[in-house]
Scaffold this active site. Structure first.
Site, PDB file in Angstrom:
ATOM      1  N   SER A  69       1.212  -1.774 -26.089  1.00  0.00           N
ATOM      2  CA  SER A  69       2.024  -2.786 -25.424  1.00  0.00           C
ATOM      3  C   SER A  69       2.410  -3.863 -26.439  1.00  0.00           C
ATOM      4  O   SER A  69       3.010  -3.552 -27.452  1.00  0.00           O
ATOM      5  CB  SER A  69       1.281  -3.343 -24.206  1.00  0.00           C
ATOM      6  OG  SER A  69       2.141  -4.061 -23.344  1.00  0.00           O
ATOM      7  N   GLU A  71       5.771   3.557 -17.385  1.00  0.00           N
ATOM      8  CA  GLU A  71       5.177   2.311 -17.842  1.00  0.00           C
ATOM      9  C   GLU A  71       5.017   1.257 -16.731  1.00  0.00           C
ATOM     10  O   GLU A  71       3.914   0.922 -16.335  1.00  0.00           O
ATOM     11  CB  GLU A  71       6.039   1.730 -18.965  1.00  0.00           C
ATOM     12  CG  GLU A  71       6.081   2.576 -20.224  1.00  0.00           C
ATOM     13  CD  GLU A  71       4.856   2.424 -21.094  1.00  0.00           C
ATOM     14  OE1 GLU A  71       3.932   1.694 -20.712  1.00  0.00           O
ATOM     15  OE2 GLU A  71       4.821   3.053 -22.170  1.00  0.00           O
ATOM     16  N   HIS A  84       1.438   2.180 -17.179  1.00  0.00           N
ATOM     17  CA  HIS A  84       1.102   1.343 -18.326  1.00  0.00           C
ATOM     18  C   HIS A  84      -0.416   1.248 -18.498  1.00  0.00           C
ATOM     19  O   HIS A  84      -1.146   1.045 -17.523  1.00  0.00           O
ATOM     20  CB  HIS A  84       1.691  -0.053 -18.106  1.00  0.00           C
ATOM     21  CG  HIS A  84       1.804  -0.882 -19.334  1.00  0.00           C
ATOM     22  ND1 HIS A  84       2.483  -0.473 -20.460  1.00  0.00           N
ATOM     23  CD2 HIS A  84       1.333  -2.142 -19.626  1.00  0.00           C
ATOM     24  CE1 HIS A  84       2.436  -1.424 -21.369  1.00  0.00           C
ATOM     25  NE2 HIS A  84       1.740  -2.432 -20.910  1.00  0.00           N
TER      26      HIS A  84
END
Length: 496
Positions: free
Chosen positions: A198, A323, A417
């Site tokens: 990330s 995500e 995610h």
């Protein structure tokens, strides 16, 4: 080694004492030594709060490195999916070192090194997560380091008379500490791979494009990387606005009079990306994050990579499939999104009109599952997934491997995610994995992903074909995993 068996290592600032712990999996090295909370810089408080990091002064005696050090994250930011605890204290610029062999090796015999940079949108996150414990990388012959850095406004906010990109400078200082000290922990300073997820993946890409960082690492792994590349003008406007709302001058002296809690409160709105703010974020980047300042970052990372920066370093880059899809498939948006016209959804997600028809055609399978799934995929594509074919294309013949993590969570039914992180670290038995992955996530998939990471860190090849402009191919991690030509074809309409 102490009389009670605790390992000790002499760094260039003083001696640190770690603790042995067992590894898991029943193979490789049976134990790992953890040295936690080692300061690489002076605490960034008082006169040093908005300064560039200052190397840690030497200490007398032995520093007991049995517990994680203070974190820049304060309290619960309410946004992280990974268990990332906040630890109070001033000495937030610290590293954690995990090693199977805490002694200086013979010349040329050091182990490869993985340096992990945590995510959290550049305003949250912590290196003290149990998911980031390097014990199982140690089991497989890799020394592992996790680093702390300043977050939010303290790390990235524009201040009239302060150095820019302080959080980036913290990354550089931590990597320089690794360069100087990792041999004492059994590592090879000539074989350092940086990795992150990330915002941490964005940090990896930022460093890959930075001229001043090139000597500090030798390979890179970017998981779901988020680049900001905010302009200097945008950063300055945000800094002036925050100072005005605080009622002070936008200077170090002025901002030093504002309590940390107040700064956190003022920045919260800007660092919480709502649907309304997505278009600005896609167009201009996040308001707090690495900034193109003409100094440390002389040009945007994408331009630097297109121009050949970091081309001598092997790169693994990829994302999970869904995500941020849960932003639309869970909660209130799951009820609202089906009522919104498809064109309006794509417009809100900054998909230009000319790209919408080709994008819908390339994602007909996702669109058939409903507007919530389509919106979630489009958001994931715009924020994360489009960068994979774009950056791989920029790098041309430079050694680049791409992947997709497609295994759907047993809890949410999506590859969301952060889901790939416990597979990467081979810690499926760790705390808080089940709420994200569901019960009994596949250990065989973790073995495959973790082994690929070890192979890349060790031999600069994760084990599947390199991606090339004339024939892009990706490893798709799923049950079973496959090598798939042009696995990011569905995002290519967004490149036009």
């Amino acid at each position: 080694m102490t009389a009670d068996g605790h390992p000790e290592v002499a760094t260039d600032a003083g001696v640190v004492r770690g603790r042995w712990r067992p590894t898991t999996g029943g193979r490789g090295a049976p134990r790992s030594a953890a040295f936690l909370g080692i300061p690489f810089a002076e605490p960034p408080v008082g006169d040093l709060r908005f300064a560039a990091p200052v190397p840690k002064a030497p200490w007398e005696g032995v520093l007991d490195a049995a517990a994680y050090g203070a974190t820049a994250q304060r309290g619960d930011p309410g946004v992280v999916l990974i268990p990332e605890p906040s630890i109070p204290g001033d000495s937030t610029l610290n590293v954690n070192v995990f090693t199977p062999s805490p002694e200086r090796p013979a010349v040329g015999a050091g182990l490869p090194v993985l340096v992990w940079i945590h995510g959290g949108g550049y305003f949250a996150g912590s290196p003290a997560s149990p998911w980031y414990d390097g014990r199982n990388f140690n089991r497989d012959g890799v020394v592992t380091v996790t680093i702390s850095y300043r977050l939010g406004f303290d790390g990235f906010g524009w201040i009239e008379d302060a150095p820019s990109n302080r959080g980036v400078r913290d990354w550089l200082a931590a990597l320089d500490w690794v360069r100087r000290n990792i041999a004492a922990f059994g590592g090879d300073p000539g074989r350092v791979t940086i990795a992150g997820q990330s915002a941490g993946g964005g940090a990896v890409l930022t460093l890959l494009g930075m001229p001043v960082a090139q000597h500090l690492f030798h390979g890179a792994i970017a998981l779901s990387g988020v680049l900001t590349d905010a302009s200097a003008a945008r950063a300055e406007a945000f800094g002036r606005d925050l100072a005005a709302r605080a009622g002070i001058a936008p200077t170090r002296a002025g901002l030093s009079t504002v309590l940390e809690e107040r700064i956190l409160d003022l920045q919260k709105k800007a660092t919480s990306i709502g649907i309304r703010g997505l278009r600005a974020a896609f167009t201009h980047g996040l308001q707090l994050g690495p900034t193109v300042d003409g100094d440390l970052l002389p040009r945007p990372t994408t331009e630097a990579l297109r121009g050949g920066a970091g081309a001598d370093k092997p790169l693994v880059i990829g994302t999970v499939d869904d995500e941020f899809a849960m932003a639309f498939t869970e909660g209130p948006m799951a009820r609202i999104t089906p009522l919104v016209p498809t064109g309006a959804i794509l417009a809100a997600l900054a998909v230009p009109k000319r790209q919408r028809a080709p994008y819908l055609a390339a994602n007909s399978d996702i669109a058939a599952r409903g507007k919530a799934r389509l919106a979630g995929r489009a958001l994931s594509d715009k924020m994360f997934r489009v960068s994979v074919p774009r950056i791989a294309g920029f790098r041309g013949d430079a050694p680049t491997w791409t992947y997709r993590f497609s295994w759907p969570s047993g809890r949410f039914g999506l590859a969301g995610h952060c889901l790939d992180v416990p597979f990467f670290f081979d810690c499926l038995d760790g705390s808080a994995v089940e709420p994200l992955a569901g019960a009994h996530p596949p250990q065989s998939l973790s073995d495959e992903i973790h082994s690929a990471a070890v192979a890349f860190v060790t031999a600069q090849d994760p084990g599947w074909p390199r991606s090339a402009a004339g024939g892009p191919v990706s490893r798709v991690f799923d049950l079973p995993s496959t090598n798939r030509p042009d696995a990011y074809a569905s995002v290519r309409p967004l490149l036009g």
